[in-house]
Design a protein around this motif. Structure first.
Motif, mmCIF file in Angstrom:
data_model
loop_
_atom_site.group_PDB
_atom_site.id
_atom_site.type_symbol
_atom_site.label_atom_id
_atom_site.label_comp_id
_atom_site.label_asym_id
_atom_site.label_seq_id
_atom_site.Cartn_x
_atom_site.Cartn_y
_atom_site.Cartn_z
ATOM 1 N N ALA A 1 0.823 -1.212 0.000
ATOM 2 C CA ALA A 1 0.000 0.000 0.000
ATOM 3 C C ALA A 1 0.858 1.264 0.000
ATOM 4 N N ASP A 2 2.011 1.212 0.684
ATOM 5 C CA ASP A 2 2.869 2.391 0.782
ATOM 6 C C ASP A 2 4.055 2.337 -0.181
ATOM 7 N N VAL A 3 3.919 1.597 -1.270
ATOM 8 C CA VAL A 3 4.992 1.488 -2.253
ATOM 9 C C VAL A 3 5.360 2.869 -2.793
ATOM 10 N N SER A 4 6.624 3.041 -3.174
ATOM 11 C CA SER A 4 7.057 4.297 -3.790
ATOM 12 C C SER A 4 7.880 3.994 -5.032
ATOM 13 N N LEU A 5 7.828 4.901 -5.988
ATOM 14 C CA LEU A 5 8.609 4.771 -7.225
ATOM 15 C C LEU A 5 9.543 5.964 -7.328
ATOM 16 N N VAL A 6 10.844 5.668 -7.480
ATOM 17 C CA VAL A 6 11.866 6.705 -7.593
ATOM 18 C C VAL A 6 12.457 6.640 -8.996
ATOM 19 N N GLY A 7 12.348 7.723 -9.736
ATOM 20 C CA GLY A 7 12.865 7.757 -11.097
ATOM 21 C C GLY A 7 14.044 8.696 -11.218
ATOM 22 N N ASP A 8 15.022 8.314 -12.020
ATOM 23 C CA ASP A 8 16.215 9.124 -12.254
ATOM 24 C C ASP A 8 16.391 9.323 -13.747
ATOM 25 N N SER A 9 16.083 10.531 -14.200
ATOM 26 C CA SER A 9 16.295 10.891 -15.604
ATOM 27 C C SER A 9 17.390 11.928 -15.757
ATOM 28 N N GLY A 10 17.722 12.628 -14.672
ATOM 29 C CA GLY A 10 18.686 13.716 -14.749
ATOM 30 C C GLY A 10 18.217 14.838 -15.657
ATOM 31 N N GLY A 11 16.916 14.845 -15.963
ATOM 32 C CA GLY A 11 16.375 15.847 -16.868
ATOM 33 C C GLY A 11 16.687 15.564 -18.323
ATOM 34 N N ARG A 12 17.183 14.345 -18.620
ATOM 35 C CA ARG A 12 17.613 14.010 -19.980
ATOM 36 C C ARG A 12 16.713 12.987 -20.661
ATOM 37 N N ALA A 13 15.716 12.484 -19.955
ATOM 38 C CA ALA A 13 14.808 11.480 -20.511
ATOM 39 C C ALA A 13 13.507 11.537 -19.716
ATOM 40 N N LYS A 14 12.579 10.645 -20.028
ATOM 41 C CA LYS A 14 11.300 10.637 -19.327
ATOM 42 C C LYS A 14 11.399 9.829 -18.037
ATOM 43 N N ALA A 15 11.045 10.473 -16.941
ATOM 44 C CA ALA A 15 10.952 9.832 -15.627
ATOM 45 C C ALA A 15 10.351 10.869 -14.697
ATOM 46 N N PRO A 16 9.618 10.439 -13.683
ATOM 47 C CA PRO A 16 9.012 11.417 -12.757
ATOM 48 C C PRO A 16 10.080 12.207 -12.012
ATOM 49 N N LEU A 17 9.856 13.492 -11.870
ATOM 50 C CA LEU A 17 10.807 14.357 -11.190
ATOM 51 C C LEU A 17 10.584 14.376 -9.682
ATOM 52 N N ARG A 18 9.528 13.725 -9.235
ATOM 53 C CA ARG A 18 9.268 13.566 -7.803
ATOM 54 C C ARG A 18 8.957 12.106 -7.527
ATOM 55 N N VAL A 19 9.172 11.690 -6.309
ATOM 56 C CA VAL A 19 8.862 10.315 -5.918
ATOM 57 C C VAL A 19 7.347 10.111 -5.971
ATOM 58 N N ILE A 20 6.918 9.023 -6.607
ATOM 59 C CA ILE A 20 5.496 8.658 -6.675
ATOM 60 C C ILE A 20 5.202 7.704 -5.529
ATOM 61 N N GLU A 21 4.161 7.973 -4.772
ATOM 62 C CA GLU A 21 3.866 7.171 -3.585
ATOM 63 C C GLU A 21 2.446 6.634 -3.632
ATOM 64 N N GLY A 22 2.292 5.383 -3.160
ATOM 65 C CA GLY A 22 0.979 4.753 -3.088
ATOM 66 C C GLY A 22 0.751 3.767 -4.218
ATOM 67 N N ALA A 23 0.095 2.639 -3.894
ATOM 68 C CA ALA A 23 -0.094 1.564 -4.870
ATOM 69 C C ALA A 23 -0.888 2.026 -6.084
ATOM 70 N N ASP A 24 -1.925 2.828 -5.872
ATOM 71 C CA ASP A 24 -2.770 3.258 -6.999
ATOM 72 C C ASP A 24 -1.965 4.113 -7.978
ATOM 73 N N LYS A 25 -1.199 5.094 -7.473
ATOM 74 C CA LYS A 25 -0.445 5.987 -8.350
ATOM 75 C C LYS A 25 0.697 5.254 -9.055
ATOM 76 N N VAL A 26 1.368 4.354 -8.309
ATOM 77 C CA VAL A 26 2.467 3.608 -8.922
ATOM 78 C C VAL A 26 1.929 2.673 -10.004
ATOM 79 N N SER A 27 0.776 2.035 -9.750
ATOM 80 C CA SER A 27 0.173 1.148 -10.750
ATOM 81 C C SER A 27 -0.185 1.919 -12.015
ATOM 82 N N ARG A 28 -0.800 3.074 -11.838
ATOM 83 C CA ARG A 28 -1.199 3.868 -13.002
ATOM 84 C C ARG A 28 0.037 4.346 -13.779
ATOM 85 N N PHE A 29 1.087 4.695 -13.070
ATOM 86 C CA PHE A 29 2.315 5.091 -13.761
ATOM 87 C C PHE A 29 2.883 3.912 -14.531
ATOM 88 N N GLY A 30 2.881 2.720 -13.918
ATOM 89 C CA GLY A 30 3.396 1.529 -14.595
ATOM 90 C C GLY A 30 2.635 1.229 -15.870
#
Length: 302
Positions: A209-238
């Motif tokens: 339920a408290d899963v988080s997604l951490v993305g690292d793009s360095g501003g050079r590719a597509k990835a979230p610039l903030r940590v995504i938190e919660g199963a619903d948001k992480v699932s939708r991002f996936g």
């Protein structure tokens, strides 16, 4: 005679190259920087008066450690301007363990691999450069305090204090992810399958339920610039990134940083890396690296 001396110097250095790279990578979390430091160590070794060096390994570890500390201090300012979250450069586990005396099927492989896991490397980012050096040399390489003290130019009581602070800090902050490779591989494969099939319920069943997604793009590719938190948001991002899969995508499962990892290639070039932190049978953390600079050293498996 000079040629023979050069050959001997190279042979000695090559004997310890993997271990030296391991020290530098654990301290810096960057493959390219670690390779640069190992090359600099070779230049210093090849130009040194080696007749007075009683212990080449200790000498080389001292050189690499001090170079890595200097590089860490240089990076501190750069991190402040880094775009989005920062993650280590993915490193094949076999290379990470080279020089540590671990065998592919050794009982201590999982414990040794943990010293290069994302969870550990990210907590080490919060240590001071000296604490980080002591932790790496003591916990990953098992060096005696006397040798660490010589490498850092500190006395042993000071090194023991640094080690104690580093261990307490790491113990308090590091996530408790499982080291069971089979379970992590299974969840990684199921995560990919559910995302590619657009199976929202399937994804949700894998995530805490408290899963988080951490993305690292360095501003050079597509990835979230903030940590995504919660199963619903992480699932939708996936599901979203699965729909936007790169053209001619090739998916490979490899072992990076002590964990089964999904490596995505597009037109023969590395596109992204997904790594999961797992505990109690559920995904607790998703790491996504898309910064092309951090993937450039990766080659597709044969």
């Amino acid at each position: 005679m000079a040629h023979d001396a050069d050959d001997k110097a190279l042979a000695v250095f090559e004997e310890y190259r993997s271990a030296l790279f391991g020290v530098a990578y654990r301290m810096l979390g960057r493959v390219t920087d670690a390779e640069d430091i190992v090359q600099e160590a070779w230049l210093r070794w090849s130009g040194a008066h080696r007749d007075g060096v009683r212990d080449p390994r200790a000498y080389l570890v001292r050189v690499v450690t001090r170079l890595a500390i200097d590089r860490l201090r240089q990076h501190a300012a750069r991190r402040e301007t880094y775009v989005g979250p920062w993650l280590p450069e993915p490193l094949p586990t076999d290379r990470a363990l080279a020089g540590l005396g671990a065998t592919p099927d050794g009982a201590d492989r999982a414990v040794l691999a943990d010293t290069v896991s994302y969870a550990v490397l990210l907590v080490m980012e919060t240590l001071s450069p000296l604490e980080r050096a002591v932790f790496v040399l003591r916990e990953a390489f098992g060096l005696p305090y006397s040798e660490i003290a010589a490498a850092l130019g500190r006395d042993q009581p000071a090194v023991r204090q640094l080690a104690g602070r580093a261990r307490r800090h790491m113990s308090e902050r590091r996530p408790r992810f499982t080291v069971d490779a089979g379970e992590r591989r299974d969840l990684t494969e199921r995560f990919l399958a559910a995302a590619l099939e657009g199976d929202m319920d399937g994804l949700m069943s894998l995530l805490a339920a408290d899963v988080s997604l951490v993305g690292d793009s360095g501003g050079r590719a597509k990835a979230p610039l903030r940590v995504i938190e919660g199963a619903d948001k992480v699932s939708r991002f996936g599901l979203g990134i699965a729909k936007q899969a790169p053209p001619a995508a090739d998916y490979h499962f490899m072992d990076f940083n002590g964990a089964p990892t999904l490596l995505v290639f597009s037109h023969g070039r590395p596109h992204s890396v997904f790594m999961l932190g797992v505990a109690d049978g559920l995904v607790r953390r998703v790491y996504l690296v898309t910064n092309p600079e951090k993937l450039a050293h990766l080659a597709p498996p044969v």
